[in-house]
Design a protein around this motif. Sequence first.
Motif, PDB file in Angstrom:
ATOM      1  N   MET A   1      -2.876   7.893   8.638  1.00  0.00           N
ATOM      2  CA  MET A   1      -2.964   6.723   9.137  1.00  0.00           C
ATOM      3  C   MET A   1      -3.313   5.524   8.229  1.00  0.00           C
ATOM      4  O   MET A   1      -4.104   5.618   7.260  1.00  0.00           O
ATOM      5  N   LEU A   2      -2.515   4.203   8.486  1.00  0.00           N
ATOM      6  CA  LEU A   2      -2.731   2.970   7.518  1.00  0.00           C
ATOM      7  C   LEU A   2      -3.772   2.177   8.350  1.00  0.00           C
ATOM      8  O   LEU A   2      -3.286   1.631   9.546  1.00  0.00           O
ATOM      9  N   LEU A   3      -4.757   1.835   7.966  1.00  0.00           N
ATOM     10  CA  LEU A   3      -5.941   0.875   8.480  1.00  0.00           C
ATOM     11  C   LEU A   3      -5.927  -0.387   7.725  1.00  0.00           C
ATOM     12  O   LEU A   3      -6.343  -0.271   6.400  1.00  0.00           O
ATOM     13  N   THR A   4      -5.554  -1.566   8.111  1.00  0.00           N
ATOM     14  CA  THR A   4      -5.684  -2.762   7.411  1.00  0.00           C
ATOM     15  C   THR A   4      -6.321  -3.899   8.329  1.00  0.00           C
ATOM     16  O   THR A   4      -6.264  -3.999   9.479  1.00  0.00           O
ATOM     17  N   THR A   5      -7.208  -4.643   7.553  1.00  0.00           N
ATOM     18  CA  THR A   5      -7.921  -5.827   8.055  1.00  0.00           C
ATOM     19  C   THR A   5      -7.189  -7.162   7.608  1.00  0.00           C
ATOM     20  O   THR A   5      -6.985  -7.310   6.694  1.00  0.00           O
TER      21      THR A   5
ATOM     22  N   LYS B   1       0.760  -1.076  -0.040  1.00  0.00           N
ATOM     23  CA  LYS B   1      -0.013  -0.044   0.012  1.00  0.00           C
ATOM     24  C   LYS B   1       0.939   1.263  -0.120  1.00  0.00           C
ATOM     25  O   LYS B   1       1.878   1.213   0.615  1.00  0.00           O
ATOM     26  N   THR B   2       0.383   2.407  -0.548  1.00  0.00           N
ATOM     27  CA  THR B   2       1.050   3.388  -0.737  1.00  0.00           C
ATOM     28  C   THR B   2       0.187   4.602  -0.051  1.00  0.00           C
ATOM     29  O   THR B   2      -0.921   4.940  -0.510  1.00  0.00           O
ATOM     30  N   ILE B   3       0.941   5.295   0.949  1.00  0.00           N
ATOM     31  CA  ILE B   3       0.113   6.346   1.659  1.00  0.00           C
ATOM     32  C   ILE B   3       0.916   7.682   1.828  1.00  0.00           C
ATOM     33  O   ILE B   3       2.326   7.295   1.505  1.00  0.00           O
ATOM     34  N   ASN B   4       0.683   8.671   2.073  1.00  0.00           N
ATOM     35  CA  ASN B   4       1.347   9.925   2.481  1.00  0.00           C
ATOM     36  C   ASN B   4       2.082   9.583   3.904  1.00  0.00           C
ATOM     37  O   ASN B   4       1.294   9.016   4.712  1.00  0.00           O
TER      38      ASN B   4
END
Length: 490
Positions: free
Chosen positions: A454-458, A447-450
């Motif tokens: 917050m990174l939310l993963t299930t 995953k790519t985020i700024n």
Amino acid sequence: MKSMLKNLFFALVLLTATVAVTVGHAQSCIVDGNDVHQQIDGFGASSAWQSIWTTAQGDMFFSTNNGTGRSKNGTNFSFTGIGLSLLRTRIAPGATTVENSLMQMAQTRGAKVWSSPWSPQASFKSNGNLNGGGFVGNTANYQAYANQLAGYVVNLKNTYGINLYALSVQNEPDAKVTTYESCNWTAQQIHDFIPYLYNALAASNVASTKIILPESQNWPDYSNLVATAMSDSTSNLVSIVANHNYDGANGPASLVKNSYGKPLWETEVSLLSGSDSSITNGVYYAGRIHLFLTVAQVNAWHYWWLMPGNSTGNQGLTDTNGVPAKRMFALGQFSRFVRPNYYRIGVANNTGVAQISAYKDSLSPSFAIVAINSTTSSINQTFTLTNFSSASIVTPWMTTSNLSLANQAAVAVTNLSFSYALPAMSIVTFAGEAINNPPTLVPISNKTINAGAMLLTTNVATDLDSPPQTLTFNLLNAPTNATLNLSNGI
């Protein structure tokens, strides 16, 4: 005439079984770990009207310990504990008990305790007598009796530390007898009383105690005492449907019954005359348990007395001297190994003579296979395990004319198959442990985020075991400020 026809029928059945064994000594069956049926609540019997046990007697019935017992006439005997998981007790009129020490013994050894009234106090009845008569159903009596029964549950908890698992409305509400404590109820009265009882338990902070009905004397419940209570929202207050099995030696014609989506319990049976401690009697009862588990698909099965309370030995699991009968060990071939929270699993045995059933634990890799040979010849039986990840050995435990729940040498399982010679007139339980299937964690894609977001993963995991086991998550080598919900993987 009926007796003559019945005897002829039994002769034909035995002849057919003998021919089957003679023609084919080698039999085979397939045990399917994914063919999951009912959950098992347990096996038990009653201590009604009794108040004193020795520690050895408590161990014999409710533990899996080996020990030495002493009969009423002073002789010693050795025993292997049969590990019963349920104790049924009597509520005396006025909602009291003399069985509190027996309940404590059973509970300490891991059994659940539940109770049945044989008669309410006489003032609640149509004949003003503890024997016979019917319940007088009106608002005042419903409320007063419900309060009494709730008080009984509270007293057990607060005075003796006994957590009553379940409460029956009435023992045999359809038995029109006048020679012992009894009380007749109609289906409408049972329906009308249930809300009073449920609310009284809730008001007394013992709402977890389950309500059982109707405990008819016959398995088919010929008076249909259960139907009215299960026809509307009252059914939500009922936890267990239960009946007795006084329907003759091989009755009723059909064991299938409507459980209304509730656990189904058989709660009393015995031969009401005679005293037979033989292996023939033991094999007979093993066969009855097998049929109730596989055809009726009950969740629990009970004998009548643990120890007979009169001169008829067949009414208890022991004889009148307190010495175990073979039927006690026949029951132990199930109760010691098929524990609460096991599930029955399927057995394909279309051509075999032996009665075979199988069970597996929902919380561990343990399983048990119970094989009954009711013929007079040995049977060479092959068992093939399918939908089991792996198993290396099984340990046979055996009851025969000269063995009583005795463990034998372990048997190797090769390519998920093993064979064993089932002795004539025997019950053999194979206790095993399959290798547990590990859960599978679904890979997480990149995953790519700024930065700073917050990174939310299930996380998603699956379990191939059936029924699926409860999975929890752990986070290893976690980055700073990372958190994990242990139950849902977020």
